[in-house]
Design a protein around this motif. Structure first.
Motif, PDB file in Angstrom:
ATOM      1  N   SER A   1       0.828  -1.202   0.000  1.00 41.38           N
ATOM      2  CA  SER A   1       0.000   0.000   0.000  1.00 41.38           C
ATOM      3  C   SER A   1       0.865   1.254   0.000  1.00 41.38           C
ATOM      4  O   SER A   1       1.663   1.476   0.909  1.00 41.38           O
ATOM      5  N   GLY A   2       0.704   2.072  -1.054  1.00 36.20           N
ATOM      6  CA  GLY A   2       1.377   3.360  -1.082  1.00 36.20           C
ATOM      7  C   GLY A   2       0.435   4.479  -0.689  1.00 36.20           C
ATOM      8  O   GLY A   2       0.774   5.658  -0.774  1.00 36.20           O
ATOM      9  N   TRP A   3      -0.793   4.094  -0.291  1.00 35.37           N
ATOM     10  CA  TRP A   3      -1.836   5.039   0.088  1.00 35.37           C
ATOM     11  C   TRP A   3      -1.302   5.984   1.177  1.00 35.37           C
ATOM     12  O   TRP A   3      -0.816   5.547   2.196  1.00 35.37           O
ATOM     13  N   GLY A   4      -1.398   7.250   0.908  1.00 31.19           N
ATOM     14  CA  GLY A   4      -0.906   8.253   1.845  1.00 31.19           C
ATOM     15  C   GLY A   4       0.427   8.834   1.440  1.00 31.19           C
ATOM     16  O   GLY A   4       0.755   9.964   1.804  1.00 31.19           O
TER      17      GLY A   4
ATOM     18  N   SER B   1       1.728   8.028  -1.993  1.00 29.85           N
ATOM     19  CA  SER B   1       1.721   8.128  -3.453  1.00 29.85           C
ATOM     20  C   SER B   1       0.276   8.096  -3.937  1.00 29.85           C
ATOM     21  O   SER B   1      -0.636   7.695  -3.202  1.00 29.85           O
ATOM     22  N   ASP B   2       0.048   8.523  -5.161  1.00 28.64           N
ATOM     23  CA  ASP B   2      -1.304   8.568  -5.715  1.00 28.64           C
ATOM     24  C   ASP B   2      -1.908   7.162  -5.762  1.00 28.64           C
ATOM     25  O   ASP B   2      -1.268   6.219  -6.253  1.00 28.64           O
TER      26      ASP B   2
ATOM     27  N   SER C   1      -6.740  -0.809  -1.673  1.00 27.02           N
ATOM     28  CA  SER C   1      -6.114   0.254  -2.452  1.00 27.02           C
ATOM     29  C   SER C   1      -5.162  -0.340  -3.476  1.00 27.02           C
ATOM     30  O   SER C   1      -4.621  -1.436  -3.286  1.00 27.02           O
ATOM     31  N   VAL C   2      -4.996   0.393  -4.566  1.00 26.34           N
ATOM     32  CA  VAL C   2      -4.007   0.063  -5.594  1.00 26.34           C
ATOM     33  C   VAL C   2      -3.357   1.365  -6.038  1.00 26.34           C
ATOM     34  O   VAL C   2      -3.945   2.440  -5.897  1.00 26.34           O
ATOM     35  N   PRO C   3      -2.129   1.288  -6.573  1.00 29.44           N
ATOM     36  CA  PRO C   3      -1.510   2.508  -7.108  1.00 29.44           C
ATOM     37  C   PRO C   3      -2.347   3.078  -8.246  1.00 29.44           C
ATOM     38  O   PRO C   3      -2.938   2.324  -9.030  1.00 29.44           O
ATOM     39  N   LEU C   4      -2.414   4.389  -8.343  1.00 29.53           N
ATOM     40  CA  LEU C   4      -3.198   5.031  -9.387  1.00 29.53           C
ATOM     41  C   LEU C   4      -2.769   4.581 -10.775  1.00 29.53           C
ATOM     42  O   LEU C   4      -3.603   4.403 -11.668  1.00 29.53           O
TER      43      LEU C   4
ATOM     44  N   PRO D   1     -15.192   3.893  -5.549  1.00 25.44           N
ATOM     45  CA  PRO D   1     -13.802   4.331  -5.728  1.00 25.44           C
ATOM     46  C   PRO D   1     -13.549   5.738  -5.192  1.00 25.44           C
ATOM     47  O   PRO D   1     -14.421   6.617  -5.242  1.00 25.44           O
ATOM     48  N   SER D   2     -12.364   5.947  -4.684  1.00 32.50           N
ATOM     49  CA  SER D   2     -11.936   7.250  -4.201  1.00 32.50           C
ATOM     50  C   SER D   2     -10.520   7.507  -4.696  1.00 32.50           C
ATOM     51  O   SER D   2      -9.612   6.704  -4.424  1.00 32.50           O
ATOM     52  N   VAL D   3     -10.327   8.572  -5.452  1.00 30.90           N
ATOM     53  CA  VAL D   3      -9.004   8.927  -5.966  1.00 30.90           C
ATOM     54  C   VAL D   3      -8.280   9.735  -4.903  1.00 30.90           C
ATOM     55  O   VAL D   3      -8.762  10.778  -4.461  1.00 30.90           O
ATOM     56  N   VAL D   4      -7.128   9.245  -4.469  1.00 30.10           N
ATOM     57  CA  VAL D   4      -6.365   9.890  -3.399  1.00 30.10           C
ATOM     58  C   VAL D   4      -5.021  10.359  -3.961  1.00 30.10           C
ATOM     59  O   VAL D   4      -4.196   9.542  -4.366  1.00 30.10           O
ATOM     60  N   ARG D   5      -4.845  11.666  -3.991  1.00 26.99           N
ATOM     61  CA  ARG D   5      -3.581  12.255  -4.448  1.00 26.99           C
ATOM     62  C   ARG D   5      -2.695  12.560  -3.246  1.00 26.99           C
ATOM     63  O   ARG D   5      -3.146  13.189  -2.279  1.00 26.99           O
ATOM     64  N   ALA D   6      -1.473  12.086  -3.289  1.00 26.29           N
ATOM     65  CA  ALA D   6      -0.541  12.337  -2.189  1.00 26.29           C
ATOM     66  C   ALA D   6      -0.291  13.840  -2.087  1.00 26.29           C
ATOM     67  O   ALA D   6      -0.119  14.528  -3.093  1.00 26.29           O
ATOM     68  N   ARG D   7      -0.229  14.339  -0.860  1.00 25.48           N
ATOM     69  CA  ARG D   7      -0.032  15.769  -0.653  1.00 25.48           C
ATOM     70  C   ARG D   7       1.449  16.073  -0.514  1.00 25.48           C
ATOM     71  O   ARG D   7       2.232  15.276  -0.057  1.00 25.48           O
TER      72      ARG D   7
END
Length: 339
Positions: free
Chosen positions: A48-51, A53-54, A72-75, A333-339
């Motif tokens: 999980s790169g959530w948090g 990476s995208d 989660s999966v990488p974008l 689905p929720s698109v999460v962009r790393a800040r």
């Protein structure tokens, strides 16, 4: 028939009804357990790169172990191995630091909750919701969360359905029920007894869009938390979703049928011009659309003939291409962009 006989008959019928309800609940529980205990139909165990990476965060609907869990999966690798959390949800939305989970607790008497979790799985806030989970969204900075639930377990295709939509701070503190906001349609404040509000999408930590339904019509309304107002913007808009650039609203639009036979087509509203474009999707879409980026939308579709399973599809927002599967065995689905 004597009074005593009538009461005995009523008691017997009540017992039969109770046994029937218990049987249905037990069967549903057995089916759920079977879906969750078989070998998974997808590859899991991804990192999980959530948090950091995208990513795409979603509900895993692959039959087998991990069914219903937030994944989660990488974008850039939507078909890759998915990382599973230990949290089961019906609807989910996420930020780089937390996620909100709407959950149905199965049982003879079901219960429903909304919970905000940190990425470590620790509960930040939890509250009861009045019925079947429907929609949830974070504000862009993650400070606010909106939830919609069906008060009586209905659906949008049910005559006389009733919803409750609330906005809370991420720590669980309530900001208010949208039914308590002043509703302004075509410039006049109204207070219809049949109004329903659902499908919030935030602009920032004060302004948002949502759907208002009353008198057999639906409206896109613009909400102002500080002023506690909802002002109509356009008619025939359901479950809005604001584009990343803030210029368009993707939504589902009724194009055929009524009530249980309603057919919804994905559409895009240009907020500047007011122009509405229907997108090339022949199936009925009953979901709150998510934007993958400024040119592509995502939405969930149930799998034909497979109860409880679904896929996330992608579609060009300008109508230039055909729908295509984006993530198999996925929902919400929720698109999460790393800040």
């Amino acid at each position: 028939m004597t009074a005593r006989s009538k009461w005995l008959l009523i008691a017997a019928l009540a017992l039969v009804a109770l046994v029937a309800v218990g049987g249905v609940a037990a069967y549903a529980w057995v089916q759920y357990q079977a879906r969750a205990s078989a070998p998974s139909g997808v590859e899991t165990g991804g990192a999980s790169g959530w948090g950091t990476s995208d990513s795409i965060v979603f509900r895993n609907t692959a039959i087998g172990q991990g069914y219903g869990l937030v994944a989660s999966v990488p974008l850039g690798e939507p078909a890759g191995p998915r990382a599973l959390t230990s949290t089961a949800c019906d609807r989910v939305d996420a930020t780089p630091t937390e996620f909100v989970c709407l959950r149905s607790e199965r049982g003879i008497v079901p219960s429903y909750t909304g919970t905000v979790y940190g990425l470590d799985g620790q509960t930040i806030a939890q509250w009861p919701i009045p019925g079947v989970p429907s929609r949830t969204r974070f504000s862009p900075d993650g400070s606010l969360v909106a939830t919609t639930a069906f008060v009586t377990g209905h659906s949008y295709a049910t005559v006389g359905f009733s919803t409750e939509t609330l906005i809370r701070r991420a720590n669980g503190d309530s900001i208010g029920n949208l039914e308590q906001f002043a509703l302004i349609i075509d410039g006049a404040q109204v207070a219809p007894v049949d109004r329903n509000l659902w499908g919030v999408t935030f602009v920032d930590d004060n302004v948002f869009y949502a759907t208002a339904g009353t008198g057999g019509k639906t409206y896109l309304v613009k909400g102002d938390i500080a002023a506690r107002t909802l002002t109509s913007v356009a008619e025939g808009v359901e479950c809005p979703s604001l584009s990343p650039d803030g210029t368009r609203i993707a939504f589902k639009r009724v194009t055929a049928g009524t009530d249980a036979t309603t057919h919804w087509t994905p559409a895009v509203l240009d907020l500047g011009s007011g122009a509405i474009s229907l997108l090339p999707e022949d199936r009925s879409i009953d979901d709150q659309i998510e934007w993958l980026d400024d040119s592509t939308i995502l939405y969930g579709m149930p799998r034909d003939g497979v109860a409880g399973d679904s896929d996330v599809w992608r579609l060009a927002a300008d109508g230039s291409g055909a729908p295509a599967v984006f993530i198999e065995h996925a929902w919400s689905p929720s698109v999460v962009r790393a800040r």
